[in-house]
Design an enzyme around this catalytic site. Structure first.
Site, PDB file in Angstrom:
ATOM      1  N   GLY A   1       0.784  -1.231   0.000  1.00  0.00           N
ATOM      2  CA  GLY A   1       0.000   0.000   0.000  1.00  0.00           C
ATOM      3  C   GLY A   1       0.814   1.278   0.000  1.00  0.00           C
ATOM      4  O   GLY A   1       0.263   2.370  -0.092  1.00  0.00           O
TER       5      GLY A   1
ATOM      6  N   GLU B   1      -3.521   3.336 -13.513  1.00  0.00           N
ATOM      7  CA  GLU B   1      -4.556   2.479 -14.083  1.00  0.00           C
ATOM      8  C   GLU B   1      -5.925   2.904 -13.577  1.00  0.00           C
ATOM      9  O   GLU B   1      -6.040   3.675 -12.610  1.00  0.00           O
ATOM     10  CB  GLU B   1      -4.295   1.010 -13.753  1.00  0.00           C
ATOM     11  CG  GLU B   1      -4.337   0.667 -12.294  1.00  0.00           C
ATOM     12  CD  GLU B   1      -3.920  -0.771 -12.030  1.00  0.00           C
ATOM     13  OE1 GLU B   1      -3.168  -1.332 -12.849  1.00  0.00           O
ATOM     14  OE2 GLU B   1      -4.341  -1.324 -11.000  1.00  0.00           O
TER      15      GLU B   1
ATOM     16  N   GLU C   1      -2.217 -12.164  -8.323  1.00  0.00           N
ATOM     17  CA  GLU C   1      -3.296 -11.443  -7.666  1.00  0.00           C
ATOM     18  C   GLU C   1      -4.207 -10.778  -8.694  1.00  0.00           C
ATOM     19  O   GLU C   1      -3.738 -10.153  -9.645  1.00  0.00           O
ATOM     20  CB  GLU C   1      -2.724 -10.396  -6.706  1.00  0.00           C
ATOM     21  CG  GLU C   1      -1.818 -11.018  -5.647  1.00  0.00           C
ATOM     22  CD  GLU C   1      -1.608 -10.116  -4.447  1.00  0.00           C
ATOM     23  OE1 GLU C   1      -2.075  -8.956  -4.482  1.00  0.00           O
ATOM     24  OE2 GLU C   1      -0.987 -10.572  -3.481  1.00  0.00           O
TER      25      GLU C   1
ATOM     26  N   GLU D   1      -1.047  -7.963  -9.807  1.00  0.00           N
ATOM     27  CA  GLU D   1       0.395  -8.117  -9.650  1.00  0.00           C
ATOM     28  C   GLU D   1       0.712  -9.578  -9.358  1.00  0.00           C
ATOM     29  O   GLU D   1      -0.189 -10.390  -9.111  1.00  0.00           O
ATOM     30  CB  GLU D   1       0.937  -7.233  -8.527  1.00  0.00           C
ATOM     31  CG  GLU D   1       0.392  -7.559  -7.152  1.00  0.00           C
ATOM     32  CD  GLU D   1       0.903  -6.594  -6.095  1.00  0.00           C
ATOM     33  OE1 GLU D   1       1.712  -5.714  -6.426  1.00  0.00           O
ATOM     34  OE2 GLU D   1       0.476  -6.720  -4.933  1.00  0.00           O
TER      35      GLU D   1
ATOM     36  N   ASN E   1       3.236 -11.917  -6.851  1.00  0.00           N
ATOM     37  CA  ASN E   1       4.184 -11.985  -5.748  1.00  0.00           C
ATOM     38  C   ASN E   1       5.080 -13.193  -5.940  1.00  0.00           C
ATOM     39  O   ASN E   1       4.598 -14.330  -6.002  1.00  0.00           O
ATOM     40  CB  ASN E   1       3.454 -12.077  -4.406  1.00  0.00           C
ATOM     41  CG  ASN E   1       2.758 -10.773  -4.059  1.00  0.00           C
ATOM     42  OD1 ASN E   1       3.377  -9.723  -4.049  1.00  0.00           O
ATOM     43  ND2 ASN E   1       1.472 -10.834  -3.810  1.00  0.00           N
TER      44      ASN E   1
ATOM     45  N   ARG F   1       7.063 -15.043  -4.221  1.00  0.00           N
ATOM     46  CA  ARG F   1       7.497 -15.600  -2.938  1.00  0.00           C
ATOM     47  C   ARG F   1       6.333 -16.355  -2.317  1.00  0.00           C
ATOM     48  O   ARG F   1       5.217 -16.345  -2.846  1.00  0.00           O
ATOM     49  CB  ARG F   1       7.909 -14.467  -1.992  1.00  0.00           C
ATOM     50  CG  ARG F   1       6.817 -13.411  -1.849  1.00  0.00           C
ATOM     51  CD  ARG F   1       7.089 -12.406  -0.768  1.00  0.00           C
ATOM     52  NE  ARG F   1       6.209 -11.247  -0.830  1.00  0.00           N
ATOM     53  CZ  ARG F   1       4.954 -11.215  -0.406  1.00  0.00           C
ATOM     54  NH1 ARG F   1       4.397 -12.303   0.099  1.00  0.00           N
ATOM     55  NH2 ARG F   1       4.245 -10.106  -0.493  1.00  0.00           N
TER      56      ARG F   1
END
Length: 449
Positions: A165, A200, A275, A288, A290, A292
């Site tokens: 964030g 966006e 995501e 996005e 991630n 990991r």
């Protein structure tokens, strides 16, 4: 298979990885800062080594110190966990150059997917649906303002190197643009050393739904269902569940297929999470990736019966995944609550201190991931999460009731926590109905602020 793995992390995820190593017959090395000398991870690991002072920049964020520790201890692999250096392409590259296996994707993939603009470009080329926006990094604020007019307000700007964030602002009119852009870019520069932004369309009150994937070096990619992470406070996840209560089987299949397509498009290897934002009409868009393991991975483990940490290690060691996609089925429903040392009534102010007594709940379908014990110190230097409490049952309603019981049974004395706040969320009729979205806490969750 690896002989010895160094865990480049702390807290409950370090303990989780140590346990996986133990089950696989692999020696574990815990690293700890001077502040964490008495940590549970340091006590449980086969070996432990101090890597520096309390501040993360001198310990858990120091690639040089961690690599030196790995070499000194004779580790042949490093598991980064989540946070800290887990998505740092420079650190992954350094591991490669030192011939120490980084348990995750390679440095090039981390760099490619770590840039939100580059990731979005890759997804467009792969045919994965993305939110409309400016194609690439904004060259300057005025370009962004012109493009926002074309896209139509509201829009959202995000730091290119962002996360959690930070460096993110929702802009609802042209009049807000200059102030919000300047504020976001300053925050991004401070947090990531990179003030660049991308733009966006902002989707009003979507669901935040992510898909867990696993990919081996043979090119086999599987999705392990989805997690609904829509209960968020200031873009920080508060609780997560699997599966998503509003997805149909057709939507689930399409989203899973899109996640697999995204991973294959970048030659992904190891565990990762794609995501998506899900709108009211059932359309989903890539947000996005991630690169990991996620904090919320236990809910996926509970509904699939798979050990994701062990899978990460096996993939990194060169083993092929033994499943077929159709063999991976979701069983029941799982919910995870993040128990934090914080004071909800004081705007969720962190509450460091000493845990004077603790009791963890148990019984069928209850899992506790934590590094807390009676007498341990909760440091002001690190994240305030103390416990991940996971409940699994046959249905969503049964899982909620089981979680409510677990929250009532959990005892953590000496520090204040958000337990009661989580209980209020679970009891709320909108959450209970499964019709909540990312605006849920903004609308209903400010009772204690």
């Amino acid at each position: 298979m690896f002989r010895k793995i160094l865990i480049a992390n702390r807290g409950e995820i370090a303990v989780r990885i140590i346990r996986a190593c133990r089950e696989m017959g692999i020696l574990s090395v815990a690293v700890y800062s001077e502040e964490d000398e008495d940590s549970l991870a340091a006590m449980l690991a086969d070996e432990a080594i101090c890597i520096g002072p309390a501040p993360s920049s001198y310990s858990y964020l120091s690639a040089e110190r961690i690599l030196s520790a790995a070499i000194a201890m004779g580790a042949d692999a490093i598991h980064p966990g989540f946070g800290f250096l887990s998505e740092n392409s420079r650190f992954a590259k350094m591991c490669e150059e030192c011939h120490i296996r980084f348990i995750g994707p390679d440095s090039e993939t981390i760099a490619r997917m770590g840039s939100k603009s580059e990731a979005k470009k890759n997804m467009v080329e792969a045919g994965v649906p993305v939110v409309p926006g400016y194609p690439g990094v904004l060259p300057d604020s005025q370009t962004g303002k012109r493009e926002a007019e074309k896209i139509g307000y509201p829009v959202i700007i995000k730091a290119v190197s962002g996360g959690g964030g930070k460096g993110m602002r929702i802009i609802r009119s042209q009049e807000e643009w200059d102030l919000q852009y300047a504020s976001a870019s300053r925050e991004a520069e401070k947090a990531f050393g990179d003030s660049r932004m991308y733009l966006e369309k902002y989707l009003e009150n979507p669901r935040h739904v992510e898909v867990q994937i696993l990919a081996d070096r043979e090119g086999n990619v599987f999705h392990l269902g989805e997690r609904d992470c829509s209960v968020q406070r200031h873009h920080q996840k508060v609780l997560e569940e699997s599966p998503c209560s509003v997805l149909t089987e057709t939507q689930r299949q399409k989203m899973g297929d899109a996640a697999v397509k995204a991973a294959k498009a970048v030659g992904y290897e190891n565990a990762g999470t794609v995501e998506f934002l899900l709108d009211k009409q059932g359309n989903f868009y890539f947000m996005e990736m991630n690169t990991r393991i996620q904090v919320e991975h236990p809910v996926t483990e509970e509904v699939t019966g798979l050990d994701l940490i062990q899978a990460q290690i096996r993939i990194a060691a060169g083993e092929s995944l033994p499943w077929k996609q159709e063999e991976i089925r979701l069983r029941g429903h799982a919910i995870e609550c993040r128990i934090n040392a914080e004071i909800p009534a004081r705007n969720f102010m962190p509450c460091p201190g000493t845990v004077t007594d603790c009791h963890f709940p148990g019984g069928p379908g209850i899992r506790v991931d934590s590094a807390v014990y009676a007498g341990c110190r909760i440091s002001p230097y690190y994240d305030s999460m103390l416990v991940k409490l996971i409940a699994h049952a046959d249905t969503r309603e049964a899982a909620i009731r089981r979680m409510e019981g677990a929250l009532e049974e959990l005892v953590l004395e000496g520090v204040e926590t958000n337990q009661e706040y989580l209980h209020e969320i679970l009891a709320h009729p909108v959450f209970r109905s499964g019709e909540h979205d990312t605006s849920f806490l903004e609308k209903y969750g400010s009772l204690n602020e």
